[in-house]
Write an enzyme that holds these catalytic residues in place. Structure first.
Site, mmCIF file in Angstrom:
data_model
loop_
_atom_site.group_PDB
_atom_site.id
_atom_site.type_symbol
_atom_site.label_atom_id
_atom_site.label_comp_id
_atom_site.label_asym_id
_atom_site.label_seq_id
_atom_site.Cartn_x
_atom_site.Cartn_y
_atom_site.Cartn_z
ATOM 1 N N GLY A 264 0.900 -1.201 -0.020
ATOM 2 C CA GLY A 264 0.016 -0.105 0.202
ATOM 3 C C GLY A 264 0.808 1.272 0.125
ATOM 4 N N GLY A 266 2.079 4.992 1.616
ATOM 5 C CA GLY A 266 2.555 5.509 3.042
ATOM 6 C C GLY A 266 3.838 5.009 3.410
ATOM 7 C CB SER A 267 6.265 6.461 5.905
ATOM 8 O OG SER A 267 6.005 7.510 5.358
ATOM 9 C CB VAL A 268 4.522 1.844 7.587
ATOM 10 C CG1 VAL A 268 4.604 0.325 8.033
ATOM 11 C CG2 VAL A 268 4.626 2.819 8.876
ATOM 12 C CD GLU A 289 -4.297 0.971 -4.658
ATOM 13 O OE1 GLU A 289 -5.344 0.859 -4.806
ATOM 14 O OE2 GLU A 289 -4.146 1.790 -3.857
ATOM 15 C CG ASN A 379 -4.083 9.504 3.587
ATOM 16 O OD1 ASN A 379 -3.950 10.829 3.583
ATOM 17 N ND2 ASN A 379 -3.211 8.526 3.832
ATOM 18 N N GLY A 383 -7.085 1.427 -2.273
ATOM 19 C CA GLY A 383 -7.267 0.156 -2.474
ATOM 20 C C GLY A 383 -7.109 -0.996 -1.734
HETATM 21 N N1 COA Z 1 -4.411 7.895 15.737
HETATM 22 C C1 COA Z 1 -4.111 9.055 15.267
HETATM 23 N N2 COA Z 1 -3.002 9.168 14.282
HETATM 24 C C2 COA Z 1 -2.166 8.190 14.010
HETATM 25 C C3 COA Z 1 -2.509 6.979 14.414
HETATM 26 C C4 COA Z 1 -3.134 6.773 15.315
HETATM 27 N N3 COA Z 1 -3.896 5.680 15.763
HETATM 28 N N4 COA Z 1 -1.572 6.116 13.666
HETATM 29 C C5 COA Z 1 -0.724 6.702 12.983
HETATM 30 N N5 COA Z 1 -1.087 8.233 12.980
HETATM 31 C C6 COA Z 1 -0.728 9.229 12.333
HETATM 32 C C7 COA Z 1 0.873 9.369 12.306
HETATM 33 O O1 COA Z 1 1.377 9.747 13.537
HETATM 34 C C8 COA Z 1 1.365 10.036 11.099
HETATM 35 O O2 COA Z 1 0.948 11.596 11.297
HETATM 36 P P1 COA Z 1 1.785 12.519 10.866
HETATM 37 O O3 COA Z 1 1.591 12.620 9.297
HETATM 38 O O4 COA Z 1 1.396 13.817 11.515
HETATM 39 O O5 COA Z 1 3.138 12.501 11.086
HETATM 40 C C9 COA Z 1 0.368 9.657 10.150
HETATM 41 O O6 COA Z 1 -1.004 9.156 10.898
HETATM 42 C C10 COA Z 1 0.855 8.679 9.216
HETATM 43 O O7 COA Z 1 1.271 7.446 9.908
HETATM 44 P P2 COA Z 1 2.616 6.533 9.560
HETATM 45 O O8 COA Z 1 2.897 5.785 10.887
HETATM 46 O O9 COA Z 1 3.673 7.633 9.318
HETATM 47 O O10 COA Z 1 2.176 5.404 8.747
HETATM 48 P P3 COA Z 1 1.962 5.789 6.913
HETATM 49 O O11 COA Z 1 2.243 6.775 6.206
HETATM 50 O O12 COA Z 1 2.474 4.359 6.622
HETATM 51 O O13 COA Z 1 0.176 6.012 6.623
HETATM 52 C C11 COA Z 1 -2.046 5.161 6.989
HETATM 53 C C12 COA Z 1 -0.465 4.830 7.392
HETATM 54 C C13 COA Z 1 -2.917 4.071 7.237
HETATM 55 C C14 COA Z 1 -2.244 6.596 6.856
HETATM 56 C C15 COA Z 1 -1.756 4.857 5.204
HETATM 57 O O14 COA Z 1 -1.414 3.586 5.214
HETATM 58 C C16 COA Z 1 -3.214 4.974 4.546
HETATM 59 O O15 COA Z 1 -3.650 5.939 4.118
HETATM 60 N N6 COA Z 1 -3.906 3.653 4.487
HETATM 61 C C17 COA Z 1 -5.176 3.712 3.719
HETATM 62 C C18 COA Z 1 -4.922 3.719 2.222
HETATM 63 C C19 COA Z 1 -4.259 2.263 1.785
HETATM 64 O O16 COA Z 1 -3.901 1.470 2.446
HETATM 65 N N7 COA Z 1 -4.213 2.259 0.341
HETATM 66 C C20 COA Z 1 -3.567 1.101 0.073
HETATM 67 C C21 COA Z 1 -3.203 0.744 -1.352
HETATM 68 S S1 COA Z 1 -2.229 1.998 -2.074
#
Ligand code: COA
Length: 506
Positions: A264, A266-268, A289, A379, A383
Site C-alpha cells: 500500500g 505510506g511510509s511504513v 496499484e 486519506n 485500494g
Molecule cells: N491515531 C492518530 N494518528 C495516527 C495513528 C493513530 N492511531 N496512527 C498513525 N497516526 C498518524 C501518524 O502519527 C502520522 O502522522 P503525521 O503525518 O502527522 O506524522 C500519520 O498518521 C501517518 O502514519 P505513519 O505511521 O507515518 O504511517 P503511513 O505513512 O504508513 O500511513 C496510513 C498509514 C494508514 C495513513 C496509510 O497507510 C493509509 O492511508 N492507508 C489507507 C489507504 C491504503 O492503504 N491504500 C492501499 C493501497 S495503495
C-alpha cells in the site's frame, strides 16, 4: 515534435491554452480527471480554474472525480473553496482539513469500484474528462502518462474530453500501459489475465477524435511523493515480515518466490517493501496499484522480475531515474486501469500477498485505516480493501504507538472499521507479528497483546480483556470501556493515563 505528440492531424487545430479551456467549466459541473496517488494527474486546466477564482471570486464549485489523490492540485482547489464533492481518494492536508470541517462532501471508496459506479450511472453525467497524456494516436487513442487510474472509463462516459499533453515526459512511456475495460454486466466475460505480466488490452485509451474538444500543451511536473525514509521501527517490521514469509515458504505454504506482492501507500508500507531488497527471495512479482520507490529498488536489485501497477508514485530523485530508463523498465513493468489492478477476480486468482497500512487495530483483528479517533478522515481506504478482502494473505502493518507513545495503535475496539476481522490474516508492528489465521476471537486477543502491542499498554489491554470476558460472549467486550481509551486521548491528550483498577478479577 507536435507531429509525434498529436498524430491525428485534425486534432492539431484544437490546441488551446488552459486559460481558454477552464472558462468552459461552470458551477455544479462534474469533472473527471486523470491522476492516481499524485501521478499522471491533469494539472493545467484545474490550476487555471483556480487562477480564475482568484481573479473573479465568483462562487463556483465542481464535483471532482479522479483515480485517486491528485498532487498539489487537490490542495489548490480545496483552499479556494472550489470543491463541492470529491471522490474516491485524497491525501492532501488542505483538502483533508476542508473535508473534516464538513465543507466538502467526500466519498471514500474502494478504488476498484468507481468505474462500476460510473458505468451504472450512479454518479450522473460527467461534463468533461481531463486526461494527462504522453501523446494522441492517429485514431484519437490517448496514451496516458505515469498512471492510468480511472481514465479509460472517464473517457468512455464523459460528454467531452480535454487532453493535456505533457511535453516534459518521454515518448518512451508509450507501450508501458495496458488498457482493458471489462464487458457489460450481467454475464460479464472473465477478465483474461492469469499471469502478472499478461497484456490483455491496448497501449492507449480508445477515444473517437471528435470527442476531444481541446488539446493543451503543458510541462507541469507530478508532485513528488514524500514518504519518510525507513527508520528503526519500520526496519524491524520488515524483518518480521521477511522471517514470517521465509517460515511460510519453508513449511510449503507459499511458493519459493512467495507470490505476487501488493504494498500500500505510506511510509511504513514502502519501508517494508524496501526491506525485501536484503531478503532471501528472488524472482518476485508485484501486482499492486501503486509502485513507490521501494518497488523500483527491488527491480534494480534484480529481486523483482515483473511488476504490474496502476501508477508510479515516486520521489523526485527516483522519478528522474525511472523516466530516464523507461526503455529498460518497459519490459518489466505494466500500468493498468485501477479496476483491473485492484480487481477482486484477479487478486483472488493470482493469490496476491497484500501488505497495507493501518492507523489502529483492535483486539480481535478489525482494522481502521482511515478515520483518526473514528471521525477525522486521514486519506481514505484506497485500494486496501480491494486487496485485503481478496488476497491469499492479508497483512496489515502499523507502528505499535503513534504521537510519541501517546496513542496505542492496538486498542480494545477500533473506532471505525475499514477491514473487518474476516479480511485480516496477520498484523505486524515493530514489536512482532500476530498471525491470526485459525484463531478464534479470544485467542486472537491474547496473540495480539502478547506479540504486537507496546509494553506501555500491554497490562491495560490484558485488564480490558479480563473485564470483557467477565461479560461472556464469543467476541467479548466491555461496552462501557470499549472507547474509553479514545475518550482519554480526547480529554487528556494521552491514552496512557489509565483509570485505577476498579474491578475485582477472579
Ligand atoms: N491515531 C492518530 N494518528 C495516527 C495513528 C493513530 N492511531 N496512527 C498513525 N497516526 C498518524 C501518524 O502519527 C502520522 O502522522 P503525521 O503525518 O502527522 O506524522 C500519520 O498518521 C501517518 O502514519 P505513519 O505511521 O507515518 O504511517 P503511513 O505513512 O504508513 O500511513 C496510513 C498509514 C494508514 C495513513 C496509510 O497507510 C493509509 O492511508 N492507508 C489507507 C489507504 C491504503 O492503504 N491504500 C492501499 C493501497 S495503495
Amino acid at each position: 515534435m507536435l507531429e509525434q505528440r498529436i498524430r491525428n492531424v485534425a486534432l492539431r487545430s484544437r490546441v488551446c491554452t488552459a486559460d481558454e479551456v477552464q472558462s468552459w467549466i461552470q458551477n455544479g459541473m462534474t469533472i473527471a480527471v486523470s491522476g492516481f496517488t499524485k501521478s499522471g494527474d491533469a494539472k493545467a486546466t484545474l490550476q487555471a480554474l483556480a487562477r480564475r477564482k482568484d481573479k473573479t471570486g465568483e462562487p463556483i464549485k465542481i464535483n471532482l472525480l479522479s483515480g485517486a489523490s491528485l498532487g498539489e492540485t487537490d490542495g489548490i482547489l480545496a483552499s479556494r473553496g472550489l470543491l463541492g464533492m470529491r471522490l474516491p481518494f485524497q491525501s492532501d492536508p488542505d483538502l483533508r482539513k476542508s473535508i473534516n470541517l464538513g465543507e466538502i462532501s467526500y466519498i471514500d471508496q474502494h478504488l476498484s469500484e468507481t468505474a462500476e459506479w460510473i458505468r451504472s450511472g450512479w454518479l450522473g453525467d460527467i461534463d468533461f474528462a481531463i486526461i494527462e497524456a504522453t501523446a494522441i494516436t492517429e485514431n484519437g487513442g490517448i496514451i496516458p502518462t505515469t498512471s492510468v487510474g480511472n481514465s479509460p472509463i472517464f473517457v468512455e462516459k464523459a460528454k467531452r474530453v480535454i487532453v493535456e499533453i505533457n511535453l516534459s515526459l518521454p515518448l518512451e512511456l508509450e507501450g508501458v500501459h495496458d488498457i482493458y475495460l471489462p464487458t457489460a454486466r450481467p454475464n460479464r466475460q472473465p477478465i483474461p489475465l492469469v499471469n502478472v505480466r499478461d497484456r490483455i488490452g491496448t497501449t492507449y485509451i480508445p477515444c473517437p477524435p471528435d470527442k476531444i474538444a481541446a488539446v493543451i500543451l503543458t510541462t507541469a511536473q507530478d508532485t513528488p511523493s514524500n514518504v519518510s525514509a525507513p527508520d528503526a521501527e519500520t526496519a524491524a517490521m520488515a524483518g518480521h515480515i521477511l522471517e514470517f514469509l521465509s517460515h511460510e515458504v519453508n513449511r510449503g505454504r507459499l511458493p519459493k518466490n512467495i507470490g505476487p506482492l501488493q504494498s500500500g501507500i505510506g511510509s511504513v508500507a514502502n519501508a517494508v517493501l524496501s526491506g525485501l531488497v536484503q531478503g532471501p527471495f528472488h524472482d518476485l512479482e508485484i501486482y499492486t496499484e501503486v509502485m513507490q520507490d521501494a518497488a523500483f529498488e527491488l527491480l534494480d536489485a534484480g529481486k523483482v522480475r515483473f511488476a504490474s501497477s496502476c501508477s508510479f508514485t515516486l520521489s523526485q530523485a527516483m522519478r528522474r531515474h525511472v523516466l530516464s530508463r523507461l526503455g529498460e523498465y518497459r519490459e518489466k513493468v505494466v500500468l493498468r486501469p485501477q479496476e483491473i489492478s485492484n480487481h477482486p477476480e484477479i487478486v483472488r486468482r493470482l493469490g496476491v500477498i497484500a501488505i497495507n497500512g493501518a492507523l489502529e487495530v483492535d483486539l480481535y483483528g478489525n482494522v481502521n485505516s482511515t478515520h483518526v479517533s473514528g471521525t477525522h478522515m486521514m486519506n481514505g481506504v484506497g485500494g486496501s480493501g480491494d486487496f485485503a478482502r481478496n488476497a491469499a494473505l492479508s497483512i496489515f502493518v502499523t507502528k505499535s504507538t503513534a504521537k510519541d507513545g501517546r496513542i496505542s495503535s492496538v486498542i480494545p475496539f477500533v473506532t471505525h472499521v475499514d477491514h473487518p476481522e474476516h479480511d485480516v490474516d496477520v498484523i505486524v508492528t515493530e514489536r512482532g507479528i500476530a498471525d491470526l489465521r485459525g484463531l478464534a476471537p479470544r485467542q486472537r486477543a491474547r496473540t495480539i497483546i502478547d506479540h504486537i502491542a507496546h509494553p506501555d499498554y500491554q497490562d491495560a489491554l490484558r485488564d480490558y480483556v479480563r473485564h470483557a470476558e467477565s461479560h461472556s460472549g464469543n467476541t467479548p467486550h466491555a461496552l462501557d470501556e470499549a472507547f474509553g481509551w479514545h475518550l482519554r486521548l480526547q480529554q487528556q491528550g494521552d491514552m496512557r493515563t489509565m483509570p485505577s483498577p476498579v474491578r475485582a478479577v477472579n
